[in-house]
Design a protein around this motif. Sequence first.
Motif, PDB file in Angstrom:
ATOM      1  N   LYS A 234       0.855  -1.167   0.000  1.00  0.00           N
ATOM      2  CA  LYS A 234       0.000   0.000   0.000  1.00  0.00           C
ATOM      3  C   LYS A 234       0.903   1.233   0.000  1.00  0.00           C
ATOM      4  CE  LYS A 234      -3.738  -2.247   2.581  1.00  0.00           C
ATOM      5  NZ  LYS A 234      -4.516  -2.255   3.848  1.00  0.00           N
ATOM      6  N   HIS A 263       4.110   0.764   2.288  1.00  0.00           N
ATOM      7  CA  HIS A 263       4.092   0.000   3.527  1.00  0.00           C
ATOM      8  C   HIS A 263       3.226  -1.229   3.296  1.00  0.00           C
ATOM      9  CE1 HIS A 263      -0.047   1.352   4.523  1.00  0.00           C
ATOM     10  NE2 HIS A 263       0.328   2.437   3.862  1.00  0.00           N
ATOM     11  N   ARG A 265       3.270  -5.235   5.552  1.00  0.00           N
ATOM     12  CA  ARG A 265       3.254  -5.973   6.811  1.00  0.00           C
ATOM     13  C   ARG A 265       4.653  -6.014   7.407  1.00  0.00           C
ATOM     14  NH1 ARG A 265       3.710 -12.347   6.176  1.00  0.00           N
ATOM     15  NH2 ARG A 265       4.966 -11.867   8.010  1.00  0.00           N
ATOM     16  N   ASN A 271       0.336  -5.941  10.611  1.00  0.00           N
ATOM     17  CA  ASN A 271      -0.335  -4.644  10.513  1.00  0.00           C
ATOM     18  C   ASN A 271       0.459  -3.570   9.766  1.00  0.00           C
ATOM     19  OD1 ASN A 271      -1.302  -6.045  13.191  1.00  0.00           O
ATOM     20  ND2 ASN A 271      -2.968  -4.685  12.556  1.00  0.00           N
ATOM     21  N   PHE A 272       1.770  -3.543   9.962  1.00  0.00           N
ATOM     22  CA  PHE A 272       2.565  -2.512   9.296  1.00  0.00           C
ATOM     23  C   PHE A 272       4.008  -2.991   9.154  1.00  0.00           C
ATOM     24  CE2 PHE A 272       2.775  -1.714  13.825  1.00  0.00           C
ATOM     25  CZ  PHE A 272       4.122  -1.508  14.049  1.00  0.00           C
ATOM     26  N   GLY A 273       4.696  -2.383   8.197  1.00  0.00           N
ATOM     27  CA  GLY A 273       6.100  -2.736   7.954  1.00  0.00           C
ATOM     28  C   GLY A 273       6.429  -2.626   6.480  1.00  0.00           C
ATOM     29  N   TYR A 277       3.000  -8.021   1.141  1.00  0.00           N
ATOM     30  CA  TYR A 277       1.986  -9.009   1.486  1.00  0.00           C
ATOM     31  C   TYR A 277       2.254 -10.295   0.706  1.00  0.00           C
ATOM     32  CZ  TYR A 277      -0.604  -5.070   3.463  1.00  0.00           C
ATOM     33  OH  TYR A 277      -0.982  -3.979   4.206  1.00  0.00           O
TER      34      TYR A 277
END
Length: 335
Positions: A234, A263, A265, A271-273, A277
């Motif tokens: 994203k 960003h 996972r 959730n973020f990183g 994916y």
Amino acid sequence: MKLEFAPLNIPLARRLQTAAVLQWILSFLFLALVCIGIIVILIIYNYWFLYIPYFTWLYFDWHTPEQGGRRSTWVRNWTVWKYFKDYFPIHLIKTWDLEPSHNYIFGFHPHGVLVPGAFGNFCTNHSDFKLLFPGFTAYLHVLSVWFCCPLFREYLMSSGIVSVSKKSVSHVLSKEGGGNISVIVPGGAKESLDAHPGNFTLFIRQRKGFVKMALIHGAYLVPVYSFGENELFKQVSNPKGSWLRTAQEKLQKTMGFALPLFHARGIFQYNFGLMPYRKCIHTVVGCPIPVHQTLNPTSEQIEELHQTYMEELRKLFEEHKGKYGVPEHKTLIFR
């Protein structure tokens, strides 16, 4: 926002896949800076017996990225690339047999954020490329600026990556007897700024250089669409006219590369990183467009072939989108 952590009982193979993609992401983002840092340290501490021989050799080796590069079978065979491919996973699909007596240009779409589909399929020996296209050698062309970085350039070339300069493409397509494939991503850095999930915008209307090269060398054009490429990350919202998009486009015009704020996972949570994916990538290779060699093509000839290419690319997308989860009402947008 409640954090969703990865379970502790994840199989070892999946953890190795995550580690493989993590090292690739870190290499893409930071390895060039690390290489520059190493050179700076060698100079500061006057390890002249290391950096003087290297720079001397670099002087004579400077044009290698435009002369087919220096691929390493050992590097391309690294087991880490198998785990890299299996993370998403990445699949290569052939729709038409290619004649080894010709050279080809694969137009790879879309650029996405980091183009793992192009790397996984054409820069490692763990894809199905050799099985599907026996007798061919693929070269992935990237921005020439990456080869200005000492040490990092050696790592790039080891996987079969070469410069996207006209001289470099000409070198690949000039092979007598055929069997070479130039993999070019026409959308380039500009297209990466529109690499949002569910977006199918391609910057191609003004990208005609690869078409001209095909005419000059009589290389057949092959549209390639990589389904899932835009679903891996994203981005921070950057619509046309926003201050962020304006800054990104100015950077892209000045430096030659874009800076999408992406960003996805994390390593141990979802959730973020910066980890992509786990979305399946299906890279579909379309039908070749025969090209008659024209050493001095006119603008009309270039435009005609370019229109034919866009039509074949759209046809490829429409024929296969239903198989790979693209809604029926979605279509390609050419800009």
